[in-house]
Design an enzyme around this catalytic site. Structure first.
Site, PDB file in Angstrom:
ATOM      1  N   GLU A 202      20.937 -32.808 -49.982  1.00  0.00           N
ATOM      2  CA  GLU A 202      21.630 -34.149 -49.638  1.00  0.00           C
ATOM      3  C   GLU A 202      20.427 -35.266 -50.426  1.00  0.00           C
ATOM      4  OE1 GLU A 202      23.107 -34.669 -45.969  1.00  0.00           O
ATOM      5  OE2 GLU A 202      23.966 -32.763 -45.823  1.00  0.00           O
TER       6      GLU A 202
ATOM      7  N   GLU B 234      22.302 -29.185 -38.832  1.00  0.00           N
ATOM      8  CA  GLU B 234      21.426 -29.854 -37.907  1.00  0.00           C
ATOM      9  C   GLU B 234      21.269 -29.241 -36.346  1.00  0.00           C
ATOM     10  OE1 GLU B 234      23.068 -33.698 -38.508  1.00  0.00           O
ATOM     11  OE2 GLU B 234      22.699 -33.574 -40.890  1.00  0.00           O
TER      12      GLU B 234
END
Ligand code: 9MR
Length: 378
Positions: free
Chosen positions: A269, A164
């Site tokens: 995910e 991220e």
């Protein structure tokens, strides 16, 4: 292609031993749907099927979850136990117990084992977060990557080296690492991981990577590494999706774009939130938090069949895409095993009842699971 899972007899024995150690009783690892091949078996020629595992599973307390892990999955990711604040809470303090248990679990079950994650702006202890001196921060990062990646070298198959690091417009996130070290920290993180774990695959992992602007940021990041002669093996597209979005065509365009740089693509995910989201939140910024209310939690006692079918349809559409792209897509990982465990019960509103995964709160297979088992037949 997948080193292959589950010599099923062996893994049944191993789970039973593990559960016995935890003082529980697991009878077998029979497939979730008796008589049917497992999910991992159905997709064995295409990609690994992964699951994020938590401390209850690693320590053997969630026996139902472990049975499903052994029967239906071929890869694991640690949901939390390898995050910086968990594994290195102080500059001179490492806590290995759960992380070691995680890797041992993966080895016992012959899984493709993922490490998550070496460098992330979130879940950072204060001593790192508050560092303003470049030499000090670089030293922390070097020590962390060398020690953690080095400890599991040859045992962990792929690391989420960097998590991220991008904003939605594709620019670099103003994390402590970027603010203090500039984009060089990205090159250094991958170089250090490659040195510490030379035979481990190295990944960049992020959410909303379907978004065209963010896609450009990923392409720039991959190019930065490649131009610097530093290895990156894959891009992990976190699949925190909902019932309507993102559009399949956007996900497809991103898979193609990333694969075009020569790296593998992973869906890392995956979960599909089924609850209202009036603020139109996208993605997975763990710092967002809102109030609970009955309107925001419409299915506290169970899901209507019509919604179950929508979830199944959406999973089928996504897996249909992943199958078409299986040259590039090497793994599809669900962010949890069953709906009791999902982080989406508590984000972006605490205490809701969400239904994003393939197994229900009692670890029974859902309609979506059955659909995926037969998808390739149709
Ligand atoms: O599922 C994880 C949840 O249990 C943690 O509280 C949270 C903060 O560490 O992280 C969640 O996992 C995140 C993952 O590590 C990175 N991408 C977003 C995931 C969901 O927030």
């Amino acid at each position: 292609m997948p080193k292959f899972p589950l010599l099923s007899l062996l893994s049944a024995l191993l789970v039973a031993v593990l559960a016995a150690c935890a003082g529980t009783n697991v009878a077998s690892n029979a497939p979730a749907t008796p008589g049917a091949p497992s999910l991992a078996e159905v997709y064995a020629d295409n990609f690994y099927i992964g699951a994020a595992v938590n401390a209850r599973q690693i320590s053997g307390r969630d026996t139902a979850g472990l049975r499903l892990l052994a029967s239906d999955f071929s890869s694991i990711t640690p949901e939390n136990v390898m995050k910086w604040e968990e594994i290195q809470p102080g500059p001179d303090t490492y806590t290995w117990e759960l992380a070691d248990g995680y890797v041992e679990l993966g080895e016992r079950l012959d899984m493709w084992i993922i490490g998550h994650t070496l460098v992330w702006h979130s879940q950072l202890p204060a001593y790192v977060r508050e560092t303003t001196d470049p030499d000090q921060l670089r030293a922390y990062m070097e020590d962390h990557i060398r020690t953690v990646a080095g400890r599991y070298a040859g045992r962990i198959d792929g690391w989420d080296v960097l998590n991220e690091a991008l904003n939605e417009d594709g620019s670099y996130r103003e994390s402590v690492f970027y603010k203090v070290l500039g984009e060089q920290y990205i090159v250094d993180a991958f170089r250090l991981a490659a040195e510490a774990a030379p035979n481990t695959q190295l990944y960049y992992n992020d959410y909303n990577l379907n978004n065209p602007q963010k896609r450009q940021g990923v392409l720039r990041l991959v190019k930065l590494l490649q131009d610097n002669g530093v290895r990156i093996d894959g891009v992990g597209m976190q699949g925190h999706y909902n019932l309507n979005g993102p559009p399949i065509a956007e996900v497809e365009a991103s898979i193609d774009a990333y694969a075009g740089t020569g790296v593998n693509v992973m869906i890392t995910e995956l979960d599909l939130t089924t609850l209202p989201n009036p603020w139109d939140l996208d993605g997975a910024d763990v710092n967002q938090d809102f109030e609970n209310s009955p309107e925001m939690n419409p299915y506290p006692d169970g899901l209507p069949d019509s919604v179950s079918t929508k979830i199944a349809d959406r999973y089928a559409d996504l897996f249909d895409l992943f199958l078409r792209k299986d040259e590039a897509v090497t793994r599809v990982t669900l962010w949890g095993i069953n709906d009791a465990q999902t982080w989406l019960n508590n984000w972006p509103i605490r205490g809701r009842t969400n239904y994003p995964l393939l197994f229900d709160r009692e670890s029974r297979p859902k309609e979506a699971y059955d659909r995926l088992l037969t998808l390739k037949d149709n």
